[in-house]
Design a protein around this motif. Sequence first.
Motif, mmCIF file in Angstrom:
data_model
loop_
_atom_site.group_PDB
_atom_site.id
_atom_site.type_symbol
_atom_site.label_atom_id
_atom_site.label_comp_id
_atom_site.label_asym_id
_atom_site.label_seq_id
_atom_site.Cartn_x
_atom_site.Cartn_y
_atom_site.Cartn_z
ATOM 1 N N UNK B 80 0.831 -1.206 0.000
ATOM 2 C CA UNK B 80 0.000 0.000 0.000
ATOM 3 C C UNK B 80 0.867 1.260 0.000
ATOM 4 N N UNK B 99 -4.627 -5.692 -10.501
ATOM 5 C CA UNK B 99 -4.211 -6.484 -9.335
ATOM 6 C C UNK B 99 -3.406 -5.613 -8.372
ATOM 7 N N UNK B 102 -5.549 -3.142 -6.414
ATOM 8 C CA UNK B 102 -6.311 -3.785 -5.345
ATOM 9 C C UNK B 102 -5.440 -4.095 -4.133
ATOM 10 N N UNK B 103 -4.126 -4.004 -4.319
ATOM 11 C CA UNK B 103 -3.218 -4.142 -3.169
ATOM 12 C C UNK B 103 -2.885 -2.776 -2.576
ATOM 13 N N UNK B 104 -3.501 -1.725 -3.126
ATOM 14 C CA UNK B 104 -3.260 -0.387 -2.598
ATOM 15 C C UNK B 104 -2.091 0.312 -3.258
ATOM 16 N N UNK C 223 -11.785 -2.550 3.984
ATOM 17 C CA UNK C 223 -11.180 -1.424 3.304
ATOM 18 C C UNK C 223 -10.699 -1.833 1.917
ATOM 19 N N UNK C 224 -10.203 -3.034 1.854
ATOM 20 C CA UNK C 224 -9.651 -3.500 0.583
ATOM 21 C C UNK C 224 -9.448 -5.005 0.683
ATOM 22 N N UNK C 225 -9.750 -5.700 -0.395
ATOM 23 C CA UNK C 225 -9.464 -7.134 -0.469
ATOM 24 C C UNK C 225 -8.679 -7.369 -1.752
ATOM 25 N N UNK C 226 -7.659 -8.167 -1.681
ATOM 26 C CA UNK C 226 -6.849 -8.380 -2.893
ATOM 27 C C UNK C 226 -7.705 -9.065 -3.949
ATOM 28 N N UNK C 227 -7.371 -8.787 -5.206
ATOM 29 C CA UNK C 227 -8.233 -9.293 -6.278
ATOM 30 C C UNK C 227 -8.265 -10.812 -6.319
ATOM 31 N N UNK C 228 -7.115 -11.451 -6.070
ATOM 32 C CA UNK C 228 -7.122 -12.909 -6.186
ATOM 33 C C UNK C 228 -7.936 -13.546 -5.075
#
Lengths: 400, 400, 400, 400
Positions: B80, B99, B102-104, C223-228
């Motif tokens: 992040x 991708x 989505x990890x910031x 807040x956020x979740x990784x795409x995979x």
Amino acid sequence: MDLNQGRTYLAIPGPSVMPDAVLRAMHRASPNIYEGELIGMMPDILRDLKRVARTQHEAAIYIGNGHAVWEASLANVVEEGDKVLVLASGWFGHGWSDMARALGVECEVLEFGRRQPADVARVAEALAADKSHSFKAVLAVHVDTSSSAKSDIAAIRAALDSTGHSALLMVDCIASLGCDRFEMDDWGVDVMVAACQKGLMVPAGVGFVFYNDKADRVRGEMRRVSKYWDWRPRTNPEIFALHFCGTAPTHHLYGLRTALDMIHEEGLENVWKRHKILAHAIWAASETWAMQGPFELNITEPTHRSHAVTSLRIGVPHGTSLRRWTQETAGLTLGIGLGMATEEDPQSDGFFRFGHMGHVNAQMILGMLATVQTGLVALGIPHGVGGVDAAAAVIAGSDV
Amino acid sequence: MDLNQGRTYLAIPGPSVMPDAVLRAMHRASPNIYEGELIGMMPDILRDLKRVARTQHEAAIYIGNGHAVWEASLANVVEEGDKVLVLASGWFGHGWSDMARALGVECEVLEFGRRQPADVARVAEALAADKSHSFKAVLAVHVDTSSSAKSDIAAIRAALDSTGHSALLMVDCIASLGCDRFEMDDWGVDVMVAACQKGLMVPAGVGFVFYNDKADRVRGEMRRVSKYWDWRPRTNPEIFALHFCGTAPTHHLYGLRTALDMIHEEGLENVWKRHKILAHAIWAASETWAMQGPFELNITEPTHRSHAVTSLRIGVPHGTSLRRWTQETAGLTLGIGLGMATEEDPQSDGFFRFGHMGHVNAQMILGMLATVQTGLVALGIPHGVGGVDAAAAVIAGSDV
Amino acid sequence: MDLNQGRTYLAIPGPSVMPDAVLRAMHRASPNIYEGELIGMMPDILRDLKRVARTQHEAAIYIGNGHAVWEASLANVVEEGDKVLVLASGWFGHGWSDMARALGVECEVLEFGRRQPADVARVAEALAADKSHSFKAVLAVHVDTSSSAKSDIAAIRAALDSTGHSALLMVDCIASLGCDRFEMDDWGVDVMVAACQKGLMVPAGVGFVFYNDKADRVRGEMRRVSKYWDWRPRTNPEIFALHFCGTAPTHHLYGLRTALDMIHEEGLENVWKRHKILAHAIWAASETWAMQGPFELNITEPTHRSHAVTSLRIGVPHGTSLRRWTQETAGLTLGIGLGMATEEDPQSDGFFRFGHMGHVNAQMILGMLATVQTGLVALGIPHGVGGVDAAAAVIAGSDV
Amino acid sequence: MDLNQGRTYLAIPGPSVMPDAVLRAMHRASPNIYEGELIGMMPDILRDLKRVARTQHEAAIYIGNGHAVWEASLANVVEEGDKVLVLASGWFGHGWSDMARALGVECEVLEFGRRQPADVARVAEALAADKSHSFKAVLAVHVDTSSSAKSDIAAIRAALDSTGHSALLMVDCIASLGCDRFEMDDWGVDVMVAACQKGLMVPAGVGFVFYNDKADRVRGEMRRVSKYWDWRPRTNPEIFALHFCGTAPTHHLYGLRTALDMIHEEGLENVWKRHKILAHAIWAASETWAMQGPFELNITEPTHRSHAVTSLRIGVPHGTSLRRWTQETAGLTLGIGLGMATEEDPQSDGFFRFGHMGHVNAQMILGMLATVQTGLVALGIPHGVGGVDAAAAVIAGSDV
């Protein structure tokens, strides 16, 4: 540089390309052979086999190859001292008569050469000349795999009928069953033999003898039939093991079950039509290549050609060179010339064959043709231009 | 009339055609995962994988697909608040950046459109402008499977070097590994990701992350890496299970072992050359078809084209019509257009793709091309004449 | 003299014995992943998976192993700074908490040792003490594969309910699904994870996360979740590829389809009952052997024992000796002791495990037990006499 | 409640359990049958087959089953009017003589009942009485699969030698080859027949005839031998197709290649020893069960027992009940009684057989025995206690 690392394509006239579903069905534990599933499968297998042969009569399955059912069929109806009329349009007509001779049977062979089907007029003539009905059977090969000549079986029956000859009509459909139209009952065939590794799409190992009541009456008059070849105990037995005179070909039966399902799901008429269109595509390409240079279809007249195998003449050493090139460079294995040797070409290097039987579709055949055309270019073999285009036109123009 | 009853050919850009030998190797009982054969196979599997990637550095295998190793590779080096520079020449460049986001991670995307590889001058410019070295990594896709654009990875490394930028060079070789020449170490790639179902010829299910010391140093400075994605325990672990953060992908490892054997037996240089010649044959056919009518190669400049996948433009609705025709009539499945949608063509009906990766040889590719040409004829899609002839000329003229 | 040349039996607690039908289903060409059969299969696969999990809620399939779905499930509902309560009855409880910690989650671990399931009273106590509801989730392992302890999930739910605690109940059923009775919805489980290579009888490579609305609401607040790892796009997506965040595990899906068919054809209740009877047979043998000498079931109380795996204590070095003997002499591979190391027995040589999950029947289990008994005799390990007889009595006396 | 959902075990005396490696080798495309790999494999296949038969002489492979090679072997050395001496210790001795009779051969049968091997004194007597050497051959079954009686082949040769009789010694090793010690050359056997689906571990479909110079001289004097059965063209032919009188059993040859590799890798002496120890374990269990109640080994004298199959007597209807129970409840299929029918037991319901040939190891056999013991308990069939323990003692005490 090899470009053959990939899926290889065995385009020889048998064994043919095995469907994944058939191989998968055969990858299994041995089943019980005394009771259970396998035993229960037999009636439907026989029914569906007979549907492929277009017969209401009987079918016997033999563990064996095409030669085995040649011998099996003969062993049930002829014996030492009997006489048969053999119609030879290639290597396999002679092969069957060799089997007969080794059983002590006298063979009169009508030789039609390597480029023609049976000449029905000559057959009728020979039958008419046999006033005493000394021929106990007429042996005809529907499609001779070596020459790719297809004989007119219904016309041969007509010749028997018109001459009133009593001989059995025995037909080898090893190369044609499940590819070319064949109507056992409608065409008046008494005995038909076939094997599993061509149009029936099962790894080599089982063969079939179909026979009707007339043939079985002849069987009934035999002095003796060997136990392994005797078709009677194999037909409608009370005990499963009698179907096969001993242990069943367990895994082949599972493969055969799957192959028959595939055939009947597609529809036999559709199967024949598919083979017909693909054969026409092959001929169109071949005739185009033949317009210039040494390329030539072995069978000139289209109605005499098989829909399952096509024999080609291309001049020494081009047949062998081309086969080597397609195999080593492109991953395509073509059939060798068979029964075509001459003094000038003892190894049949001037010939090759396309197998197009069974599990074949447009993308396979077009790949085969385009590869051959590429080989002709690569090897500098003179040929008419546009072979693949001609094949494409056939396929594109079919009522697809 | 269907002519598709036969061996089907899946010519999409992954999953590719699986070799029989690979499938056979995977048809087996589960092995022990605590000791014995499978454990003993790992060192050589890793060695032979690294030989395909042309690296002396480290390899980690993940149960997962291409997206999994996208995330895995990112999770080891960025978090992040970090920033990366993404080079996008198609759908997959954007996919990887999604991708990352989505990890910031903040992504600056250099967009090169759908018909061009990365423009190295623009990359250099962007790097030069990043005085503070805020880009922790450059994300490049070697071959974007959607556009079939191939970027010049060595040139991107040169841009990094010439600007003295410290960013890691991370490359997605999912579509190219084992097809197009790729030299991880020589080209200065720090992290490379790939998956098994394309050039590596193994059913989808495992992916790979290759990384060098520089990348691992960045990993070392990470505040935290999730256990499943962490590449460190997976590399040279004392306990076999750590290779896979738990249960191993048992059957895939047997398939991978066989595929690696096939690659190294052929020789990686030969594998690349085979893909190159076959790609050139495809281009020759395509360029011929393109001479008349709507047919067009998506990538104009040959040196920008992948040797593993070719994207084509053929106008609405011809892409979809052609795909349907080849599948239903001929047994050939082509790839859909991907990432090509526009307002006028929301379903990408004007596009299709050839996959030609992994287990492909001349007879397959010629069959694919001849089938497409037949479809063009059948559907009346205008096209230049002689496509297959042009492909044949390439193959016949290669130094085979 | 080896007597192991024959069919080997891998009786470890996963991967389990793969049914021939599953392997056969996986031996196939890659399917198209954009349209066609595979896409059409997904709704029923998900429906039938959920029937095994006894849930009406959602299921997401991940290419990955058990550790992958541990991480996947956590990644959707907890993040850095969150806190969870972990119930540990063996190695795998700790394993899951390690995954959580690596995500920055604080874990309070209730340690129940290596021979007991979760003590529900202590769980209730811990929950009651957590007045602020700081635990976002309770992580429970249904059956810990290392200890073979089975925890009472319904009772844990009751503890949550009785204390009015809001934490999610997350359960690892990796070793129990399809073996031990598990009722996700009836027992009030919010998130459940499982993998394919045990009771589900598919080669290692895919895992499952089942979750209900409450869990998904928690996901919605992340807040956020990784795409995979994000389960949302994987659930009921419009595009097939979203199910797997990229390329599907093509061959595993065919295997899974077959395995689910087998389970539901037998009937899940019957599957559970079969496991139960076979487990009782194993316990009967084990308790008999335990009457004399060092043999001991790791879990004393029968209701605390798994029906899928049984951990045994036999004293150093008998565990390892016995495993070596059965493998090398008889073709039977037993599971190693896991998570049982002590200072005196750093290699867990005094332990072994029986796996009896999935594709197991009476002849297999009786063979396993008779082989172990033979090994005890061969190695001179003191043991109570009549173990196999006791197992036989259980099976013979079951309401078969 | 069924406990048979799991891996089934077909423990009938052929077909036997097929090794995974054999099935895998057979799951492949058809090979070219005119040139290439398959052709190259033949010399080593024949060499390794002869090593199993312990002969330096000749081997011919037939597509067919055991009955086929019975007929094949006879067809090469006897014809109408010839006479043979048949030694019958069960169903299969009579079966072979039936094949001979159907060829017009006169059979003098020495009947030894259903519970004894050939009585060599009576054989010697019969030979001595045949002053004119009218017996052209002595037909002996090494192990009769129905009775499980094993005859002493070396002693029969001694009887021939001591009486100076010129008859060929022809031996059926269908049930014994690759299981019981058999030394074709050392024991002076002239013709030996076997099939692939028992000790040779290949799905049913090919059989073997081994013959020495003396037998071939007799062949040379035959008036005629049918082409399919003639062993001469099959032996050392210049053309591959002659090996099989036509199309080769392509897939079986790959399976056979793998099975022969397995046998010689283990070592034939080890293979025999493994079968011996496992047979002794089976006998120990059976003799224990026989101490009380109706259970009885069909062959009383241990030295007369086969190491590959064991026939058991258990009283009507226990044989059938037990077989049903083990199959339906436990997944174990036992062999039916064969050739044991009497007026009181027309369906042989009082009998069953253990097959223990080929791909068998200790865990399989112990599972089979423990399952049978469980069935005895479940069905309330009186039996001596401790059968499995006795088997375990044999295996534990073997010099493993």
